[in-house]
Scaffold this active site. Structure first.
Site, PDB file in Angstrom:
ATOM      1  N   ASP A  77       1.181  -1.111   0.226  1.00  0.00           N
ATOM      2  CA  ASP A  77      -0.210   0.147  -0.453  1.00  0.00           C
ATOM      3  C   ASP A  77       0.779   0.961   0.011  1.00  0.00           C
ATOM      4  O   ASP A  77       0.557   2.360  -0.460  1.00  0.00           O
ATOM      5  CB  ASP A  77      -1.317  -0.352   0.930  1.00  0.00           C
ATOM      6  CG  ASP A  77      -2.377  -0.832   0.741  1.00  0.00           C
ATOM      7  OD1 ASP A  77      -2.238  -1.267   0.013  1.00  0.00           O
ATOM      8  OD2 ASP A  77      -3.024  -0.950   2.116  1.00  0.00           O
ATOM      9  N   GLY A  78       2.163   1.490   1.117  1.00  0.00           N
ATOM     10  CA  GLY A  78       2.974   2.167   1.035  1.00  0.00           C
ATOM     11  C   GLY A  78       3.509   2.971  -0.998  1.00  0.00           C
ATOM     12  O   GLY A  78       3.551   4.071  -1.356  1.00  0.00           O
ATOM     13  N   LYS A  82       2.829   6.454  -3.066  1.00  0.00           N
ATOM     14  CA  LYS A  82       3.529   6.660  -3.655  1.00  0.00           C
ATOM     15  C   LYS A  82       3.966   7.050  -4.978  1.00  0.00           C
ATOM     16  O   LYS A  82       3.868   8.306  -6.173  1.00  0.00           O
ATOM     17  CB  LYS A  82       5.486   6.541  -3.958  1.00  0.00           C
ATOM     18  CG  LYS A  82       5.689   6.479  -2.381  1.00  0.00           C
ATOM     19  CD  LYS A  82       7.212   6.339  -2.619  1.00  0.00           C
ATOM     20  CE  LYS A  82       7.688   6.624  -1.285  1.00  0.00           C
ATOM     21  NZ  LYS A  82       8.575   5.545  -0.597  1.00  0.00           N
ATOM     22  N   ASN A 150      -4.272   8.910   1.427  1.00  0.00           N
ATOM     23  CA  ASN A 150      -4.903   8.544   3.298  1.00  0.00           C
ATOM     24  C   ASN A 150      -4.824   9.353   4.059  1.00  0.00           C
ATOM     25  O   ASN A 150      -6.437   9.300   4.732  1.00  0.00           O
ATOM     26  CB  ASN A 150      -3.505   7.485   4.048  1.00  0.00           C
ATOM     27  CG  ASN A 150      -3.584   5.735   3.291  1.00  0.00           C
ATOM     28  OD1 ASN A 150      -4.038   5.944   3.410  1.00  0.00           O
ATOM     29  ND2 ASN A 150      -2.820   5.500   3.843  1.00  0.00           N
ATOM     30  N   THR A 191      -8.122   3.226   7.234  1.00  0.00           N
ATOM     31  CA  THR A 191      -7.618   1.936   8.117  1.00  0.00           C
ATOM     32  C   THR A 191      -6.825   1.662   8.756  1.00  0.00           C
ATOM     33  O   THR A 191      -5.469   1.097   8.538  1.00  0.00           O
ATOM     34  CB  THR A 191      -8.223   0.341   7.129  1.00  0.00           C
ATOM     35  OG1 THR A 191      -7.602   1.359   5.545  1.00  0.00           O
ATOM     36  CG2 THR A 191      -9.803   0.185   7.353  1.00  0.00           C
ATOM     37  N   ALA A 192      -5.351   2.796   7.827  1.00  0.00           N
ATOM     38  CA  ALA A 192      -4.514   2.789   8.709  1.00  0.00           C
ATOM     39  C   ALA A 192      -3.827   3.307  10.093  1.00  0.00           C
ATOM     40  O   ALA A 192      -4.719   3.726  10.978  1.00  0.00           O
ATOM     41  CB  ALA A 192      -3.916   3.778   7.029  1.00  0.00           C
ATOM     42  N   TYR A 193      -3.049   4.835   9.947  1.00  0.00           N
ATOM     43  CA  TYR A 193      -2.982   5.455  10.986  1.00  0.00           C
ATOM     44  C   TYR A 193      -4.024   6.059  11.760  1.00  0.00           C
ATOM     45  O   TYR A 193      -4.021   6.494  13.185  1.00  0.00           O
ATOM     46  CB  TYR A 193      -1.792   7.009  10.773  1.00  0.00           C
ATOM     47  CG  TYR A 193      -1.381   7.559  11.741  1.00  0.00           C
ATOM     48  CD1 TYR A 193      -1.046   6.748  12.587  1.00  0.00           C
ATOM     49  CD2 TYR A 193      -1.207   8.635  11.542  1.00  0.00           C
ATOM     50  CE1 TYR A 193      -0.033   7.210  13.346  1.00  0.00           C
ATOM     51  CE2 TYR A 193      -0.515   9.520  12.439  1.00  0.00           C
ATOM     52  CZ  TYR A 193       0.240   8.885  14.105  1.00  0.00           C
ATOM     53  OH  TYR A 193       0.739   9.177  14.718  1.00  0.00           O
ATOM     54  N   LEU A 195      -6.977   4.919  11.657  1.00  0.00           N
ATOM     55  CA  LEU A 195      -7.346   4.103  12.753  1.00  0.00           C
ATOM     56  C   LEU A 195      -6.284   3.481  14.090  1.00  0.00           C
ATOM     57  O   LEU A 195      -6.904   2.667  15.554  1.00  0.00           O
ATOM     58  CB  LEU A 195      -7.065   2.419  11.660  1.00  0.00           C
ATOM     59  CG  LEU A 195      -8.142   1.143  12.705  1.00  0.00           C
ATOM     60  CD1 LEU A 195      -9.722   0.960  12.324  1.00  0.00           C
ATOM     61  CD2 LEU A 195      -7.640  -0.827  11.501  1.00  0.00           C
ATOM     62  N   SER A 196      -5.043   3.213  13.595  1.00  0.00           N
ATOM     63  CA  SER A 196      -4.451   3.085  15.679  1.00  0.00           C
ATOM     64  C   SER A 196      -4.228   4.295  16.438  1.00  0.00           C
ATOM     65  O   SER A 196      -3.492   3.602  17.284  1.00  0.00           O
ATOM     66  CB  SER A 196      -3.124   3.244  14.640  1.00  0.00           C
ATOM     67  OG  SER A 196      -2.262   4.085  14.064  1.00  0.00           O
TER      68      SER A 196
END
Length: 294
Positions: A77-78, A82, A150, A191-193, A195-196
């Site tokens: 995904d990263g 990019k 994101n 669902t990335a940063y 979510l955490s």
């Protein structure tokens, strides 16, 4: 029937060194379809010099200097994020081939590439439009690409104590976050940063952004979900007199007092989805829901 000749632009992760069989598979598959293959210069050098893979490229490009029918992102995904930051407003659909574990964006495995490319030629696929968050500053403009697929995170510098982030929505004052930071996320980034940090999972295609504090000083601060037609205005105060703005994880330093305006970008990122591919399947697998951990 004459096969139409498709043009592909390839981007890839140059840190995934043990994936040459998978990469080879994708390249061969495209060559067999007589596709025009253009490869990002950095990735081309990595493949040919580092991985010793012979690449039958039609051409090599760098920067924004490319055109294609499809962009193929080879990595996780990263890598996809990019690639999206290079596609920008070209509106070229991006296909994410995942070289490692299943991703939300990179959701085609190398074993499925054959069917997938067939589907592209047969026009048997869907395109999802994913919103971007655009960031404007009232001071020095940001150096990098100022749109996030994101999230946009306003963060304290490592040595600083928490920062104060004054937030207004459509010109109306919301609150001042005393926190280590604030994450403004698209559904894609939910669902990335975000979510955490306890943010909500937002299904793609929902026309909203979410705002979630990072380690807020007050326990009653909760994530908030707002329409993606809103204009979010943020002003930051910090004891260290500067702070970081991270756009899809690429962080830049900003001076205290800089006013940031966040709004939905005037164009979207187009994501290629194969027919019958399910977001909820991916979500269940990634979140490991229903797996008995007892």
């Amino acid at each position: 029937m004459e096969h139409q000749r498709l043009k592909f632009a390839l981007f890839g992760n140059i840190y995934q060194t043990k994936k040459s069989a998978s990469i080879q598979k994708v390249l061969s598959c495209l060559s067999e379809h007589d596709a025009d293959i253009y490869v990002d210069q950095e990735y081309y050098d990595f493949l040919t010099l580092d991985q010793r893979i012979s690449v039958a490229a039609t051409g090599v490009f760098s920067g924004e200097d490319f055109q294609a029918d499809f962009v193929v992102s080879m990595g996780g995904d990263g890598t996809f994020l990019k690639a999206a930051s290079r596609v920008r407003q070209k509106m070229i659909p991006i296909l994410g081939v995942n070289m490692g574990r299943l991703g939300f964006l990179a959701d085609v495995s190398p074993t499925e590439i054959e069917q997938c490319v067939e589907a592209l030629y047969a026009d048997d696929f869907a395109i999802e439009n994913r919103a971007l968050i655009q960031v404007e500053t009232d001071g020095d403009p940001l150096e990098g690409y100022a749109c996030a697929l994101n999230d946009v995170a306003i963060l304290k510098r490592d040595t600083a104590s928490m920062i104060s982030i004054r937030a207004s929505i459509n010109g109306e004052y919301l609150t001042t976050y005393q926190a280590d930071g604030l994450v403004v996320s698209t559904p894609t980034g939910s669902t990335a940063y975000s979510l955490s940090n306890g943010g909500p999972i937002i299904v793609p295609g929902t026309k909203v952004f979410s705002m979630t504090a990072v380690a807020p000083h007050s326990m009653n601060i909760r994530p908030i979900v707002l329409s993606d037609s809103s204009e979010i205005s943020l002003t930051v105060e910090s004891r260290s007199h500067n702070f970081l703005v991270a756009i899809d994880g690429r962080s830049e330093k900003c001076k205290e007092g800089t006013r940031l305006t966040l709004r939905r970008a005037p164009y979207d990122v187009k994501v290629v989805k194969r027919s019958g591919q399910s977001y909820f399947n991916t979500l269940r697998e990634k979140m490991m829901w229903g797996i008995d951990a007892r």
